[in-house]
Write a protein that holds these residues in place. Structure first.
Motif, PDB file in Angstrom:
ATOM      1  N   ALA A  37       0.840  -1.205   0.000  1.00  0.00           N
ATOM      2  CA  ALA A  37       0.000   0.000   0.000  1.00  0.00           C
ATOM      3  C   ALA A  37       0.874   1.253   0.000  1.00  0.00           C
ATOM      4  O   ALA A  37       0.568   2.224  -0.708  1.00  0.00           O
ATOM      5  CB  ALA A  37      -0.933   0.000   1.204  1.00  0.00           C
ATOM      6  N   CYS A  38       1.950   1.250   0.775  1.00  0.00           N
ATOM      7  CA  CYS A  38       2.870   2.402   0.785  1.00  0.00           C
ATOM      8  C   CYS A  38       3.479   2.616  -0.594  1.00  0.00           C
ATOM      9  O   CYS A  38       3.613   3.756  -1.057  1.00  0.00           O
ATOM     10  CB  CYS A  38       3.972   2.191   1.824  1.00  0.00           C
ATOM     11  SG  CYS A  38       3.415   2.354   3.516  1.00  0.00           S
ATOM     12  N   ALA A  39       3.846   1.526  -1.258  1.00  0.00           N
ATOM     13  CA  ALA A  39       4.404   1.631  -2.609  1.00  0.00           C
ATOM     14  C   ALA A  39       3.360   2.157  -3.588  1.00  0.00           C
ATOM     15  O   ALA A  39       3.673   2.977  -4.461  1.00  0.00           O
ATOM     16  CB  ALA A  39       4.926   0.268  -3.068  1.00  0.00           C
ATOM     17  N   CYS A  40       2.123   1.724  -3.424  1.00  0.00           N
ATOM     18  CA  CYS A  40       1.042   2.182  -4.295  1.00  0.00           C
ATOM     19  C   CYS A  40       0.803   3.683  -4.096  1.00  0.00           C
ATOM     20  O   CYS A  40       0.682   4.433  -5.065  1.00  0.00           O
ATOM     21  CB  CYS A  40      -0.230   1.390  -3.994  1.00  0.00           C
ATOM     22  SG  CYS A  40      -1.639   1.802  -5.049  1.00  0.00           S
ATOM     23  N   VAL A  53      -7.947  15.950   1.585  1.00  0.00           N
ATOM     24  CA  VAL A  53      -9.338  16.280   1.265  1.00  0.00           C
ATOM     25  C   VAL A  53      -9.545  16.023  -0.222  1.00  0.00           C
ATOM     26  O   VAL A  53      -8.714  16.394  -1.041  1.00  0.00           O
ATOM     27  CB  VAL A  53      -9.633  17.755   1.613  1.00  0.00           C
ATOM     28  CG1 VAL A  53     -11.052  18.125   1.221  1.00  0.00           C
ATOM     29  CG2 VAL A  53      -9.381  18.009   3.090  1.00  0.00           C
ATOM     30  N   GLY A  54     -10.658  15.402  -0.563  1.00  0.00           N
ATOM     31  CA  GLY A  54     -10.925  15.095  -1.973  1.00  0.00           C
ATOM     32  C   GLY A  54     -10.034  13.965  -2.455  1.00  0.00           C
ATOM     33  O   GLY A  54      -9.025  14.205  -3.110  1.00  0.00           O
ATOM     34  N   VAL A  55     -10.392  12.765  -2.112  1.00  0.00           N
ATOM     35  CA  VAL A  55      -9.547  11.606  -2.401  1.00  0.00           C
ATOM     36  C   VAL A  55      -9.531  11.316  -3.909  1.00  0.00           C
ATOM     37  O   VAL A  55     -10.569  11.100  -4.520  1.00  0.00           O
ATOM     38  CB  VAL A  55     -10.065  10.373  -1.639  1.00  0.00           C
ATOM     39  CG1 VAL A  55      -9.176   9.184  -1.901  1.00  0.00           C
ATOM     40  CG2 VAL A  55     -10.150  10.661  -0.152  1.00  0.00           C
ATOM     41  N   PRO A  56      -8.334  11.306  -4.503  1.00  0.00           N
ATOM     42  CA  PRO A  56      -8.233  10.994  -5.931  1.00  0.00           C
ATOM     43  C   PRO A  56      -8.480   9.503  -6.203  1.00  0.00           C
ATOM     44  O   PRO A  56      -8.304   8.666  -5.320  1.00  0.00           O
ATOM     45  CB  PRO A  56      -6.799  11.385  -6.286  1.00  0.00           C
ATOM     46  CG  PRO A  56      -6.072  11.519  -5.016  1.00  0.00           C
ATOM     47  CD  PRO A  56      -7.064  11.698  -3.925  1.00  0.00           C
ATOM     48  N   PRO A  57      -8.872   9.175  -7.434  1.00  0.00           N
ATOM     49  CA  PRO A  57      -9.159   7.774  -7.789  1.00  0.00           C
ATOM     50  C   PRO A  57      -7.972   6.826  -7.564  1.00  0.00           C
ATOM     51  O   PRO A  57      -8.175   5.661  -7.236  1.00  0.00           O
ATOM     52  CB  PRO A  57      -9.524   7.846  -9.269  1.00  0.00           C
ATOM     53  CG  PRO A  57      -9.946   9.257  -9.509  1.00  0.00           C
ATOM     54  CD  PRO A  57      -9.174  10.090  -8.529  1.00  0.00           C
ATOM     55  N   ALA A  58      -6.757   7.312  -7.727  1.00  0.00           N
ATOM     56  CA  ALA A  58      -5.588   6.444  -7.523  1.00  0.00           C
ATOM     57  C   ALA A  58      -5.513   5.967  -6.070  1.00  0.00           C
ATOM     58  O   ALA A  58      -5.187   4.800  -5.806  1.00  0.00           O
ATOM     59  CB  ALA A  58      -4.307   7.176  -7.898  1.00  0.00           C
ATOM     60  N   LEU A  60      -8.093   5.701  -4.025  1.00  0.00           N
ATOM     61  CA  LEU A  60      -9.200   4.759  -3.838  1.00  0.00           C
ATOM     62  C   LEU A  60      -8.816   3.370  -4.347  1.00  0.00           C
ATOM     63  O   LEU A  60      -9.149   2.355  -3.722  1.00  0.00           O
ATOM     64  CB  LEU A  60     -10.458   5.266  -4.543  1.00  0.00           C
ATOM     65  CG  LEU A  60     -11.083   6.544  -3.968  1.00  0.00           C
ATOM     66  CD1 LEU A  60     -12.247   6.992  -4.838  1.00  0.00           C
ATOM     67  CD2 LEU A  60     -11.508   6.337  -2.534  1.00  0.00           C
ATOM     68  N   ALA A  61      -8.089   3.313  -5.447  1.00  0.00           N
ATOM     69  CA  ALA A  61      -7.629   2.027  -5.979  1.00  0.00           C
ATOM     70  C   ALA A  61      -6.622   1.374  -5.036  1.00  0.00           C
ATOM     71  O   ALA A  61      -6.665   0.161  -4.812  1.00  0.00           O
ATOM     72  CB  ALA A  61      -7.028   2.214  -7.366  1.00  0.00           C
ATOM     73  N   CYS A  62      -5.727   2.190  -4.467  1.00  0.00           N
ATOM     74  CA  CYS A  62      -4.757   1.653  -3.502  1.00  0.00           C
ATOM     75  C   CYS A  62      -5.478   1.096  -2.279  1.00  0.00           C
ATOM     76  O   CYS A  62      -5.130   0.026  -1.770  1.00  0.00           O
ATOM     77  CB  CYS A  62      -3.773   2.733  -3.061  1.00  0.00           C
ATOM     78  SG  CYS A  62      -2.625   3.287  -4.328  1.00  0.00           S
ATOM     79  N   ASN A  63      -6.486   1.828  -1.795  1.00  0.00           N
ATOM     80  CA  ASN A  63      -7.240   1.370  -0.630  1.00  0.00           C
ATOM     81  C   ASN A  63      -8.005   0.086  -0.922  1.00  0.00           C
ATOM     82  O   ASN A  63      -8.088  -0.801  -0.070  1.00  0.00           O
ATOM     83  CB  ASN A  63      -8.199   2.460  -0.154  1.00  0.00           C
ATOM     84  CG  ASN A  63      -7.480   3.614   0.508  1.00  0.00           C
ATOM     85  OD1 ASN A  63      -6.324   3.499   0.886  1.00  0.00           O
ATOM     86  ND2 ASN A  63      -8.166   4.734   0.639  1.00  0.00           N
ATOM     87  N   ALA A  64      -8.557  -0.021  -2.113  1.00  0.00           N
ATOM     88  CA  ALA A  64      -9.266  -1.243  -2.493  1.00  0.00           C
ATOM     89  C   ALA A  64      -8.305  -2.429  -2.537  1.00  0.00           C
ATOM     90  O   ALA A  64      -8.628  -3.532  -2.066  1.00  0.00           O
ATOM     91  CB  ALA A  64      -9.953  -1.058  -3.839  1.00  0.00           C
ATOM     92  N   GLY A  65      -7.123  -2.218  -3.073  1.00  0.00           N
ATOM     93  CA  GLY A  65      -6.115  -3.272  -3.102  1.00  0.00           C
ATOM     94  C   GLY A  65      -5.669  -3.676  -1.708  1.00  0.00           C
ATOM     95  O   GLY A  65      -5.481  -4.865  -1.421  1.00  0.00           O
ATOM     96  N   LEU A  66      -5.516  -2.681  -0.827  1.00  0.00           N
ATOM     97  CA  LEU A  66      -5.123  -2.966   0.556  1.00  0.00           C
ATOM     98  C   LEU A  66      -6.208  -3.788   1.246  1.00  0.00           C
ATOM     99  O   LEU A  66      -5.901  -4.752   1.955  1.00  0.00           O
ATOM    100  CB  LEU A  66      -4.864  -1.666   1.317  1.00  0.00           C
ATOM    101  CG  LEU A  66      -4.515  -1.801   2.798  1.00  0.00           C
ATOM    102  CD1 LEU A  66      -3.232  -2.599   2.982  1.00  0.00           C
ATOM    103  CD2 LEU A  66      -4.377  -0.431   3.437  1.00  0.00           C
TER     104      LEU A  66
END
Length: 83
Positions: A37-40, A53-58, A60-66
């Protein structure tokens, strides 16, 4: 218990596979997930653990992977009995 039952029980017990997972394996697996996750986050240009503030899509993708990685850890390492 007669001798025949004892022999059968011994053979069955000795044929069972050795389990090498448990809480330590779960902790190691989660550490690996956090490193990924840190690398992502770093690849997306952000720092893991910093509130924005205002979470970018990248992110969100990292969080989904985590989340997927952590769920896999729970399914494989934590649920398995300790040897």
């Amino acid at each position: 218990m007669n001798l025949k039952s004892l022999v059968v029980l011994t053979v069955v017990a000795s044929a069972a596979p050795l389990v090498t997972a448990g809480p330590l394996a779960y902790a190691i697996c989660q550490t690996g997930c956090n490193v990924l996750a840190c690398a992502c986050y770093g690849g997306a240009g952000f720092v893991f653990g910093v509130t924005i503030v205002g979470v970018p899509p990248a992110i969100l993708a990292c969080n989904a992977g985590l989340g997927t990685c952590m769920a896999a850890c729970a399914a494989t390492a934590l649920i398995a009995p300790i040897p």
